[in-house]
Design an enzyme around this catalytic site. Structure first.
Site, short mmCIF file in Angstrom:
data_model
loop_
_atom_site.label_atom_id
_atom_site.label_comp_id
_atom_site.label_asym_id
_atom_site.label_seq_id
_atom_site.Cartn_x
_atom_site.Cartn_y
_atom_site.Cartn_z
N GLU A 1 20.41 22.79 61.36
CA GLU A 1 20.06 21.47 60.83
C GLU A 1 19.40 20.59 61.89
O GLU A 1 18.40 19.92 61.64
CB GLU A 1 21.30 20.75 60.28
N ASP B 1 15.56 19.11 61.83
CA ASP B 1 15.28 17.67 61.89
C ASP B 1 14.27 17.34 62.98
O ASP B 1 13.26 16.68 62.76
CB ASP B 1 16.56 16.89 62.19
N SER C 1 17.29 18.28 53.43
CA SER C 1 17.38 18.07 54.88
C SER C 1 16.02 18.34 55.52
O SER C 1 15.76 17.86 56.63
CB SER C 1 18.36 19.06 55.50
#
Lengths: 371, 180
Positions: A76, A80, A280
């Site tokens: 994750e 990002d 995400s």
């Protein structure tokens, strides 16, 4: 033709030229990581080496607020940072890493405390985090909402992922199914980003809604005035709506906009990983674009965009805007029962609770937001 | 006592397990969300600075301006401070806007401060969190001054990036038809 979403694919789809990169030194953007999710600078360098050709970019994060652990990188966190810095290319990037200094701290609350404690902050924040709205106390929800107001008053743009469970589902105490909104996606003071995928998976083509894209209506926060007309229109013209007992049609509706959320390439722990999906992924992409618009505004001596939604809904509500690709096909997930058969809301012309206003057409969005 | 969060669910997320109650001397950190002033005014202000047709569009506030607007009243600050002092809680730090107070204190003191709370350690692999499976209450005198206390019930939320092709063994997620 492509073998998955990379920065080049995103920049092509959203019409970014090689010159659409940050140029103003005071531009800034950030993402937040919780639960000991760390990124590695080496992964970012390798990602940019593999996928960052063709546009000027940075290969390192300028500032880490909080503690970066020594362990393996998290998928994750890698996602990002890599995509925030691909659309928000050449813009100073911070990472807030609030795993919680103490075992009893709540990492998300720690991030809010940091916002309330730092006078100089990046203008744009991408956060891919959420909880079921019904799992949180009203006192907590309302107070966190005020914290977003504080950020909005300071001119910060805060973007949250809409979630990866479509409309969601829960069973009430009476044994009935209802949709399950997610928070902070359902806060009226943040901009919530949904997800799409290419209609033709290996072509840079038109987008359809991603069936996982979170969306719906808050059971806690009333509908803000900025979106009332758009949502009313959807509810009155949508060809097929779930039964009204499944959702609160007077609540804050989300998402506000969307971006691709399917089949991303990410480099994590030095390994390129394909097929990464979820809102995400779409959230840092949109955050980077907003940071680019801020960059142009700041360069012209204008203030940053701040809380986006009132301007966004006003722009799109005029009806003739080309700042977004309207996503009109596909539905998202919800309860697996005989009434809705796993289907939540469906995309429709104009705003809808799966993809919001659609996905950005950067040059037009930039022009509108500079005008 | 008074329960600020009677509707807050406590559930141990998958992967976390209870590793036992904390010793009274173990230190923990609590975050007190103090009642802010002028929240309605703040909401109006946000609307003005964020709406392109407003004369105040883009006239954002500094952190100091926000502090001046929302910082808790002297009565709130004084009442909370006296209550903490009475329980021997000294190691506290406020944020710039004065509306959050973060205090370090022994678990035994925290359990006396927040009747009902019982602090346990939960583990998930290498991760460790301290939370209370039972609800807390606050002294009645704080009802007008504290919104909630952080660090008791909510676990760090996990977000999961979906990897559909791997998870389902399919390479063509979008082309698959929905089963009826």
């Amino acid at each position: 033709f492509h073998l998955g979403v990379t920065p080049a694919v995103i920049r092509q789809r959203y019409n970014l030229t090689d010159g659409d990169v940050g140029t103003f030194q005071n531009s800034s953007q950030a993402c937040a990581q919780f639960l000991e999710q760390y990124f590695h600078q080496a992964d970012l360098s390798e990602f940019m080496h593999l996928f960052g050709g063709g546009f000027p970019h940075r290969c390192s994060v300028d500032r880490v607020v909080g503690r970066q652990g020594q362990g393996k990188a998290g998928l994750e966190a890698s996602l990002d940072v890599e995509y925030l810095m691909s659309t928000g290319a050449n813009i100073s990037t911070w990472v807030f890493s609030t795993a919680g200094r103490h075992e009893s701290q709540e990492p998300f609350l720690q991030w809010l405390l940091l916002l309330s404690n730092m006078s100089a902050l990046p203008w744009v924040h991408s956060v891919s985090y959420g909880d079921d709205e019904d799992s949180l106390s009203r006192a907590y929800l309302e107070r966190v909402n005020v914290e977003f107001m504080k950020a909005a008053a300071r001119g910060l743009s805060i973007l949250f992922a809409s979630g990866d469970l479509g409309a969601g589902c829960r069973t009430t105490s009476e044994g009935k199914h209802v949709f399950r909104p997610s928070f902070p996606a359902s806060s009226p003071y943040v901009t919530t980003v949904g997800g799409t995928s290419f209609r033709d998976p290996f072509l840079v083509s038109a987008e359809v809604s991603d069936y996982i894209s979170g969306g719906g209506f808050s059971n806690v926060f009333p509908m803000p005035s900025y979106q009332a007309a758009a949502v009313k229109r959807y509810l009155s013209v949508a060809p097929r709506l779930p039964p009204s007992t499944y959702y609160n049609s007077t609540g804050r509706a989300y998402p506000d906009l969307a971006a691709l959320s399917d089949n991303y390439w990410v480099v994590t722990n030095r390994i390129p990983v394909p097929w990464v999906s979820g809102t995400s992924a779409s959230t840092p992409v949109v955050a980077g674009l907003i940071a680019l618009i801020n960059d142009q505004r700041l360069r012209r001596g204008r203030p940053p965009l701040g809380f986006l939604n009132p301007a966004l809904y006003q722009l799109q509500g005029q009806g003739n805007s080309t700042a977004f690709y309207d996503v009109t096909q596909g539905c998202h997930l919800s309860c697996l029962d005989a009434t809705v058969e796993g289907q939540g809301f469906c995309a429709a012309p104009s705003w809808d609770p799966v993809t919001g206003w659609g996905t950005p057409n950067f040059p037009e969005l930039l022009r509108a937001m500079l005008g | 006592g008074w329960a600020p969060e009677p509707d807050q669910l406590f559930r141990t997320p998958a992967g976390w397990s209870d590793a036992g109650r904390l010793a009274p001397s173990e230190t923990l950190s609590l975050t007190f969300a103090l009642r802010q002033r002028n929240v309605q005014r703040l909401a109006r202000l946000v609307q003005q600075v964020s709406s392109p047709d407003s004369a105040k569009y883009g006239q954002f506030l500094s952190l100091a301006d926000v502090q001046a607007l929302v910082a808790p009243s002297p009565l709130t600050l004084g009442t909370v401070q006296k209550w903490l002092d009475r329980h021997g809680v000294w190691d506290c730090r406020a944020v710039s806007t004065m509306d959050f107070l973060q205090c370090q204190l022994p678990a035994g003191t925290a359990e006396r401060l927040l009747p009902g709370a019982q602090f346990h350690r939960y583990r998930n692999g290498t991760l460790s969190s301290v939370r209370s499976p039972s609800p807390y209450t606050l002294s009645e005198e704080l009802q007008e001054h504290v919104d909630f206390v952080g660090g008791l019930h909510r676990f760090p939320a996990e977000r999961k990036v979906v990897s559909r092709a791997w998870a389902s063994g399919r390479m063509w997620p979008r082309r698959a038809t929905r089963s009826t």
